[in-house]
Design a protein around this motif. Structure first.
Motif, PDB file in Angstrom:
ATOM      1  N   PRO A 105     -18.130   6.850 -42.081  1.00  0.00           N
ATOM      2  CA  PRO A 105     -18.301   5.405 -41.919  1.00  0.00           C
ATOM      3  C   PRO A 105     -17.326   4.898 -40.853  1.00  0.00           C
ATOM      4  O   PRO A 105     -16.231   5.450 -40.690  1.00  0.00           O
ATOM      5  CB  PRO A 105     -17.949   4.830 -43.294  1.00  0.00           C
ATOM      6  CG  PRO A 105     -18.032   5.979 -44.228  1.00  0.00           C
ATOM      7  CD  PRO A 105     -17.773   7.215 -43.438  1.00  0.00           C
ATOM      8  N   ALA A 106     -17.721   3.873 -40.134  1.00  0.00           N
ATOM      9  CA  ALA A 106     -16.909   3.359 -39.029  1.00  0.00           C
ATOM     10  C   ALA A 106     -15.558   2.837 -39.516  1.00  0.00           C
ATOM     11  O   ALA A 106     -15.468   2.142 -40.523  1.00  0.00           O
ATOM     12  CB  ALA A 106     -17.663   2.251 -38.313  1.00  0.00           C
ATOM     13  N   ILE A 107     -14.510   3.212 -38.793  1.00  0.00           N
ATOM     14  CA  ILE A 107     -13.156   2.749 -39.061  1.00  0.00           C
ATOM     15  C   ILE A 107     -12.622   2.194 -37.752  1.00  0.00           C
ATOM     16  O   ILE A 107     -12.695   2.860 -36.721  1.00  0.00           O
ATOM     17  CB  ILE A 107     -12.251   3.909 -39.523  1.00  0.00           C
ATOM     18  CG1 ILE A 107     -12.794   4.526 -40.804  1.00  0.00           C
ATOM     19  CG2 ILE A 107     -10.824   3.436 -39.702  1.00  0.00           C
ATOM     20  CD1 ILE A 107     -12.118   5.809 -41.200  1.00  0.00           C
ATOM     21  N   THR A 108     -12.084   0.984 -37.794  1.00  0.00           N
ATOM     22  CA  THR A 108     -11.538   0.405 -36.572  1.00  0.00           C
ATOM     23  C   THR A 108     -10.083   0.018 -36.793  1.00  0.00           C
ATOM     24  O   THR A 108      -9.614  -0.091 -37.919  1.00  0.00           O
ATOM     25  CB  THR A 108     -12.326  -0.840 -36.140  1.00  0.00           C
ATOM     26  OG1 THR A 108     -12.339  -1.778 -37.218  1.00  0.00           O
ATOM     27  CG2 THR A 108     -13.753  -0.489 -35.763  1.00  0.00           C
ATOM     28  N   CYS A 109      -9.385  -0.188 -35.713  1.00  0.00           N
ATOM     29  CA  CYS A 109      -7.988  -0.627 -35.677  1.00  0.00           C
ATOM     30  C   CYS A 109      -7.002   0.423 -36.177  1.00  0.00           C
ATOM     31  O   CYS A 109      -5.823   0.131 -36.352  1.00  0.00           O
ATOM     32  CB  CYS A 109      -7.795  -1.935 -36.427  1.00  0.00           C
ATOM     33  SG  CYS A 109      -8.732  -3.277 -35.703  1.00  0.00           S
ATOM     34  N   VAL A 110      -7.434   1.635 -36.446  1.00  0.00           N
ATOM     35  CA  VAL A 110      -6.546   2.741 -36.774  1.00  0.00           C
ATOM     36  C   VAL A 110      -6.932   3.892 -35.852  1.00  0.00           C
ATOM     37  O   VAL A 110      -8.078   4.332 -35.853  1.00  0.00           O
ATOM     38  CB  VAL A 110      -6.677   3.181 -38.248  1.00  0.00           C
ATOM     39  CG1 VAL A 110      -5.810   4.392 -38.521  1.00  0.00           C
ATOM     40  CG2 VAL A 110      -6.327   2.044 -39.185  1.00  0.00           C
ATOM     41  N   CYS A 111      -5.980   4.341 -35.066  1.00  0.00           N
ATOM     42  CA  CYS A 111      -6.248   5.435 -34.135  1.00  0.00           C
ATOM     43  C   CYS A 111      -6.569   6.697 -34.929  1.00  0.00           C
ATOM     44  O   CYS A 111      -5.819   7.094 -35.815  1.00  0.00           O
ATOM     45  CB  CYS A 111      -5.049   5.665 -33.229  1.00  0.00           C
ATOM     46  SG  CYS A 111      -5.326   6.984 -32.029  1.00  0.00           S
ATOM     47  N   GLN A 112      -7.681   7.322 -34.608  1.00  0.00           N
ATOM     48  CA  GLN A 112      -8.125   8.506 -35.331  1.00  0.00           C
ATOM     49  C   GLN A 112      -7.401   9.774 -34.882  1.00  0.00           C
ATOM     50  O   GLN A 112      -7.546  10.817 -35.490  1.00  0.00           O
ATOM     51  CB  GLN A 112      -9.635   8.690 -35.161  1.00  0.00           C
ATOM     52  CG  GLN A 112     -10.437   7.563 -35.739  1.00  0.00           C
ATOM     53  CD  GLN A 112     -10.183   7.398 -37.217  1.00  0.00           C
ATOM     54  OE1 GLN A 112     -10.337   8.339 -37.981  1.00  0.00           O
ATOM     55  NE2 GLN A 112      -9.773   6.212 -37.635  1.00  0.00           N
ATOM     56  N   ARG A 113      -6.589   9.663 -33.848  1.00  0.00           N
ATOM     57  CA  ARG A 113      -5.851  10.824 -33.363  1.00  0.00           C
ATOM     58  C   ARG A 113      -4.405  10.806 -33.846  1.00  0.00           C
ATOM     59  O   ARG A 113      -3.900  11.797 -34.350  1.00  0.00           O
ATOM     60  CB  ARG A 113      -5.895  10.849 -31.841  1.00  0.00           C
ATOM     61  CG  ARG A 113      -5.408  12.119 -31.223  1.00  0.00           C
ATOM     62  CD  ARG A 113      -5.853  12.182 -29.766  1.00  0.00           C
ATOM     63  NE  ARG A 113      -5.494  13.446 -29.189  1.00  0.00           N
ATOM     64  CZ  ARG A 113      -4.571  13.593 -28.243  1.00  0.00           C
ATOM     65  NH1 ARG A 113      -3.940  12.540 -27.776  1.00  0.00           N
ATOM     66  NH2 ARG A 113      -4.312  14.782 -27.764  1.00  0.00           N
ATOM     67  N   CYS A 114      -3.736   9.656 -33.713  1.00  0.00           N
ATOM     68  CA  CYS A 114      -2.313   9.576 -34.083  1.00  0.00           C
ATOM     69  C   CYS A 114      -2.063   8.732 -35.332  1.00  0.00           C
ATOM     70  O   CYS A 114      -0.929   8.630 -35.781  1.00  0.00           O
ATOM     71  CB  CYS A 114      -1.500   9.038 -32.917  1.00  0.00           C
ATOM     72  SG  CYS A 114      -1.845   7.311 -32.511  1.00  0.00           S
ATOM     73  N   GLN A 115      -3.102   8.118 -35.867  1.00  0.00           N
ATOM     74  CA  GLN A 115      -3.038   7.321 -37.101  1.00  0.00           C
ATOM     75  C   GLN A 115      -2.234   6.033 -36.969  1.00  0.00           C
ATOM     76  O   GLN A 115      -1.862   5.446 -37.975  1.00  0.00           O
ATOM     77  CB  GLN A 115      -2.504   8.154 -38.272  1.00  0.00           C
ATOM     78  CG  GLN A 115      -3.272   9.432 -38.529  1.00  0.00           C
ATOM     79  CD  GLN A 115      -4.752   9.193 -38.770  1.00  0.00           C
ATOM     80  OE1 GLN A 115      -5.125   8.269 -39.469  1.00  0.00           O
ATOM     81  NE2 GLN A 115      -5.600  10.013 -38.177  1.00  0.00           N
ATOM     82  N   ARG A 116      -1.959   5.566 -35.764  1.00  0.00           N
ATOM     83  CA  ARG A 116      -1.256   4.293 -35.585  1.00  0.00           C
ATOM     84  C   ARG A 116      -2.247   3.136 -35.672  1.00  0.00           C
ATOM     85  O   ARG A 116      -3.399   3.273 -35.273  1.00  0.00           O
ATOM     86  CB  ARG A 116      -0.572   4.233 -34.226  1.00  0.00           C
ATOM     87  CG  ARG A 116       0.671   5.062 -34.142  1.00  0.00           C
ATOM     88  CD  ARG A 116       1.407   4.787 -32.870  1.00  0.00           C
ATOM     89  NE  ARG A 116       0.573   5.185 -31.737  1.00  0.00           N
ATOM     90  CZ  ARG A 116       0.942   5.107 -30.478  1.00  0.00           C
ATOM     91  NH1 ARG A 116       2.124   4.645 -30.161  1.00  0.00           N
ATOM     92  NH2 ARG A 116       0.140   5.498 -29.506  1.00  0.00           N
ATOM     93  N   VAL A 117      -1.779   2.012 -36.150  1.00  0.00           N
ATOM     94  CA  VAL A 117      -2.590   0.800 -36.166  1.00  0.00           C
ATOM     95  C   VAL A 117      -2.492   0.169 -34.779  1.00  0.00           C
ATOM     96  O   VAL A 117      -1.408   0.065 -34.211  1.00  0.00           O
ATOM     97  CB  VAL A 117      -2.084  -0.185 -37.245  1.00  0.00           C
ATOM     98  CG1 VAL A 117      -2.838  -1.497 -37.167  1.00  0.00           C
ATOM     99  CG2 VAL A 117      -2.208   0.428 -38.631  1.00  0.00           C
ATOM    100  N   PHE A 118      -3.630  -0.230 -34.218  1.00  0.00           N
ATOM    101  CA  PHE A 118      -3.636  -0.864 -32.905  1.00  0.00           C
ATOM    102  C   PHE A 118      -4.628  -2.020 -32.920  1.00  0.00           C
ATOM    103  O   PHE A 118      -5.479  -2.111 -33.793  1.00  0.00           O
ATOM    104  CB  PHE A 118      -3.984   0.142 -31.800  1.00  0.00           C
ATOM    105  CG  PHE A 118      -5.409   0.622 -31.831  1.00  0.00           C
ATOM    106  CD1 PHE A 118      -6.373   0.043 -31.022  1.00  0.00           C
ATOM    107  CD2 PHE A 118      -5.791   1.654 -32.675  1.00  0.00           C
ATOM    108  CE1 PHE A 118      -7.685   0.498 -31.049  1.00  0.00           C
ATOM    109  CE2 PHE A 118      -7.095   2.110 -32.712  1.00  0.00           C
ATOM    110  CZ  PHE A 118      -8.048   1.521 -31.901  1.00  0.00           C
TER     111      PHE A 118
END
Length: 103
Positions: A54-67
């Protein structure tokens, strides 16, 4: 984020795995090719699905930082993926030049 988007993890031999938001597989491969900075036709048949979520936004899927922004990767990770893809392409070119120069 458009309605009906999914998070697709796209992998292709010779390129880093990337997460992209897209409604279908074809659009996912198009977005992955853009991140790798290569023509879509060059990698379309080689792309494989690693995972569909399912789509996830505002969390980087590589480094797990919130952006804050759109997409699945922060700006730093987008740059890192592009640089890694460019270095891989350059290494392939050097390898084949050296391979065929010796003949």
């Amino acid at each position: 984020m458009a309605k009906g988007n999914y998070l697709w993890w796209v992998q292709c031999e010779g390129y880093p795995d990337v997460p992209v938001l897209a409604p279908d597989w074809e659009q996912a491969t198009v977005q992955a090719a853009k991140l790798w900075c290569v023509p879509w036709a060059k990698v379309a048949a080689l792309c494989e699905l690693r995972e569909k979520l399912p789509a996830i936004t505002c969390v980087c899927q590589r480094c797990q930082r919130v952006f804050h922004g759109t997409g699945t990767l922060c700006d730093d990770c987008v740059s890192a993926v592009r640089i890694e893809a460019q270095r891989t392409e350059a290494a392939k070119r050097r390898y084949f030049r050296k391979l065929y120069a010796g003949k």
